[in-house]
Design an enzyme around this catalytic site. Structure first.
Site, PDB file in Angstrom:
ATOM      1  N   LYS A   1      25.005 -97.698  -7.064  1.00  0.00           N
ATOM      2  CA  LYS A   1      24.438 -99.012  -6.712  1.00  0.00           C
ATOM      3  C   LYS A   1      24.682 -99.963  -7.889  1.00  0.00           C
ATOM      4  O   LYS A   1      23.819-100.212  -8.728  1.00  0.00           O
ATOM      5  CB  LYS A   1      22.944 -98.887  -6.385  1.00  0.00           C
ATOM      6  CG  LYS A   1      22.408-100.136  -5.695  1.00  0.00           C
ATOM      7  CD  LYS A   1      21.086 -99.871  -5.036  1.00  0.00           C
ATOM      8  CE  LYS A   1      20.381-101.159  -4.630  1.00  0.00           C
ATOM      9  NZ  LYS A   1      21.103-101.962  -3.653  1.00  0.00           N
TER      10      LYS A   1
HETATM   11  N1  PMP Z   1      23.840 -99.895   1.825  1.00  0.00           N
HETATM   12  C1  PMP Z   1      24.062-100.891   0.945  1.00  0.00           C
HETATM   13  C2  PMP Z   1      25.457-101.322   0.704  1.00  0.00           C
HETATM   14  C3  PMP Z   1      23.004-101.501   0.285  1.00  0.00           C
HETATM   15  O1  PMP Z   1      23.226-102.481  -0.585  1.00  0.00           O
HETATM   16  C4  PMP Z   1      21.680-101.088   0.569  1.00  0.00           C
HETATM   17  C5  PMP Z   1      20.518-101.770  -0.107  1.00  0.00           C
HETATM   18  N2  PMP Z   1      20.123-101.110  -1.257  1.00  0.00           N
HETATM   19  C6  PMP Z   1      21.485-100.051   1.489  1.00  0.00           C
HETATM   20  C7  PMP Z   1      22.585 -99.478   2.096  1.00  0.00           C
HETATM   21  C8  PMP Z   1      20.121 -99.542   1.791  1.00  0.00           C
HETATM   22  O2  PMP Z   1      19.675 -98.750   0.729  1.00  0.00           O
HETATM   23  P1  PMP Z   1      18.122 -98.537   0.490  1.00  0.00           P
HETATM   24  O3  PMP Z   1      17.558 -98.080   1.760  1.00  0.00           O
HETATM   25  O4  PMP Z   1      18.035 -97.504  -0.560  1.00  0.00           O
HETATM   26  O5  PMP Z   1      17.593 -99.870   0.065  1.00  0.00           O
END
Ligand code: PMP
Length: 303
Positions: free
Chosen positions: A155
């Site tokens: 991330k």
């Molecule tokens: N995919 C992407 C590309 C994202 O940026 C996010 C947001 N964090 C998610 C999925 C969802 O992840 P999470 O549920 O951990 O927020």
């Protein structure tokens, strides 16, 4: 507007005083990893709960490892800093927190440090279940990044350039959001959220090796769906299955569960948020605001 205090390199300061060099690798090359964390007001007594911070810190550690950045804090300390920062703002409503580790000073794209952190909370209300959004999506002409060039599992701020291309294209063409296909032509995820489909009554989502972020909300939805007795399948999804799906929704910390009601102008199901999506969204909002005792281990009280 109330002043906003953020945690920045070891102290809590007004946001105006949290400055970094324009020559820092984070400013020049996007050398940062981050988490978006939600905290939800509960019970009408001023209490607020942070949702699944253990899992967010684990993913942050993974991101650091893959990016060659040292992880400078103990996770128990990070939890305390997060709590202190929300308290310093006296937030008692729903809050969204950006927690970022970045490479500071004046190095290059190959610098491994120094790694610094900021924690920036902002009030953000949850989705209104009585009037849920209904997004029009398109299949992006841009391909999702993949594990052999820009791992979506990390991330990192820089990964969002890929999301940006797809999002801006979708907006230019009159859609609310894009859905990416991967290198193999299969469905991956949205620009900032994972994707679920209901097809022939089965809740289905691409697996974690299909060029997606290992989303915490995705894993929450899988657990909640199983708890409600729904069958959940992790498997490859074809583009044309999206046109035939009964229901589709995005999920993420920011998106929560957001219904998609058309893809490339083809209506999804009856063109309205579907019953499975809505029952999972209701369950999700109950769980994050501590209304469901069996999931309370996911919550950390702020006050
Ligand atoms: N995919 C992407 C590309 C994202 O940026 C996010 C947001 N964090 C998610 C999925 C969802 O992840 P999470 O549920 O951990 O927020």
């Amino acid at each position: 507007m109330r002043g906003r205090n953020i945690w920045f390199k070891g102290s809590i300061v007004p946001v105006e005083q949290a400055n970094i060099s324009v020559l820092s690798p984070t400013a020049q090359f996007g050398l940062n990893v981050f988490e978006g964390i939600r905290c939800y007001a509960s019970g009408g007594n001023g209490q607020v709960f942070a949702f699944r911070i253990k899992e967010h810190f684990t993913r942050l550690l993974d991101s650091c490892k893959l990016m060659g950045m040292s992880f400078p804090y103990k996770t128990s300390d990070m939890r305390d800093y997060l709590i202190q920062t929300i308290r310093a703002n006296d937030y008692h409503e729903d809050v969204s927190v950006r927690l970022t580790l970045f490479i500071d000073d004046e190095g290059s794209w190959s610098s491994e440090g120094p790694v610094e952190m900021f924690i920036a909370p902002l009030t953000k209300p949850r989705i209104n279940v009585e009037a849920p959004p209904a997004l029009s999506a398109c299949i992006s002409t841009w391909e999702r990044i993949n594990d052999n060039c820009f791992p979506p599992r990390v991330k990192a701020g820089a990964n969002y350039i890929n999301s940006r291309y797809a999002h801006l294209e979708a907006k230019r063409n009159g859609y609310d959001c894009p859905i990416f296909l991967g290198r193999n032509g299969k469905v991956t995820e949205g620009a900032g959220a994972c994707l679920f489909m209901v097809r022939r009554g089965v809740l289905t989502t691409p697996g974690i090796t299909s060029s997606i972020l290992e989303s915490i909300t995705r894993s929450t939805v899988i657990t909640l769906a199983s708890g409600l007795g729904l069958q959940v399948l992790e498997r490859e999804i074809d583009r044309t299955e999206l046109y035939l799906a009964e229901e589709l929704f995005l999920c993420g910390t920011a998106a929560e569960l957001t219904p998609i009601t058309s893809v490339d102008r083809v209506p999804v199901g009856c063109g309205r948020p579907g019953p499975v999506t809505m029952s999972l969204l209701r369950r999700y909002l109950d769980v994050v605001s501590n209304q469901v005792a069996c999931y309370s281990e996911w919550l950390v009280p702020i006050y």
